[in-house]
Design an enzyme around this catalytic site. Structure first.
Site, PDB file in Angstrom:
ATOM      1  CG  HIS A 104       5.575  -6.192  -7.530  1.00 44.66           C
ATOM      2  ND1 HIS A 104       6.096  -5.720  -6.349  1.00 44.66           N
ATOM      3  CD2 HIS A 104       4.247  -6.329  -7.328  1.00 44.66           C
ATOM      4  CE1 HIS A 104       5.113  -5.577  -5.470  1.00 44.66           C
ATOM      5  NE2 HIS A 104       3.982  -5.941  -6.037  1.00 44.66           N
ATOM      6  CG  ASP A 145       6.565  -2.094  -6.569  1.00 42.62           C
ATOM      7  OD1 ASP A 145       7.624  -2.642  -6.912  1.00 42.62           O
ATOM      8  OD2 ASP A 145       6.013  -2.301  -5.475  1.00 42.62           O
TER       9      ASP A 145
END
Ligand code: GRF
Length: 198
Positions: A104, A145
């Site tokens: 990410h 995430d």
């Protein structure tokens, strides 16, 4: 050999780094590239490296039998997400426990979650005025995430940096670290496990 699948929806610059890193590796090979987008640049990169590729669209990904059969036919042991935009369904997380990682482009838990991808992340970083950003490599669970963090690296954000400049800095960090972190995680989790079985 440990068979790694890369899941990607876009350009594939991280995928390229991973393919380069594992070329000729004694224990790990990139066996498959999976994309949900037939036009994704990553598919051309797979061709360049002679790596098999499959398209799995949103609906097929949700279908447990179809997805597991396709991955099973390449004996996939581990999955690396590199710019893959679909949510990984529960059945896949359960079939690959602690065997799916994602990268990410920010320091999670900040700037993560649904809609936080690509330039959206770097624009948000700019607008918030934080002095540093970076990248996070984490295990994948059923929420965007939120899986356990494995590795983070930081970079300073200067006041004059545009979102595009921030994106470039972060991408450079990703290219530097993702292949190596991936290698370490796979070796820790899988190679040791296979040794114990034999
Ligand atoms: C990277 O910034 C990665 O962090 C994010 O998607 C981007 C993929 O870029 N998940 P690329 O396709 O590897 O160039």
């Amino acid at each position: 050999m440990i068979n790694l699948a890369i899941f990607a929806s876009g350009t594939g610059s991280n995928a390229r780094r991973i393919m380069e890193h594992f070329q000729g590796h004694p224990l790990i090979r990139v066996a498959l590239v999976v994309s949900n987008k037939p036009s994704a640049g990553v598919l051309k990169i797979a061709d360049e490296f002679g790596i098999a590729k499959v398209i799995i669209n949103r609906e097929s990904l949700k279908d447990k039998d179809t997805t597991l059969r396709r991955l099973g036919s390449f004996n996939i042991d581990f999955i690396a997400l590199a710019g893959f935009l679909l949510l990984i369904p529960k059945h896949l997380v359960q079939a690959f426990p602690s065997r799916i990682v994602n990268i990410h482009p920010a320091l999670l838990p900040d700037f993560g979650g649904k809609g936080m991808y690509g330039m959206n992340v770097h624009r948000a970083v700019k607008e918030t005025g934080v002095e540093k950003t970076g990248m996070t490599i984490h295990f994948v669970n059923e929420k965007y995430d939120e899986g356990e963090t494995l590795f983070q690296a930081e970079v300073a954000v200067k006041r004059e940096d545009s979102p595009e400049i921030i994106a470039k800095k972060v991408l450079a960090l990703e290219h530097k670290h993702y292949p190596v972190v991936l290698e370490n995680v796979i070796i820790r989790n899988l190679v040791n496990e296979k040794d114990q079985e034999s």
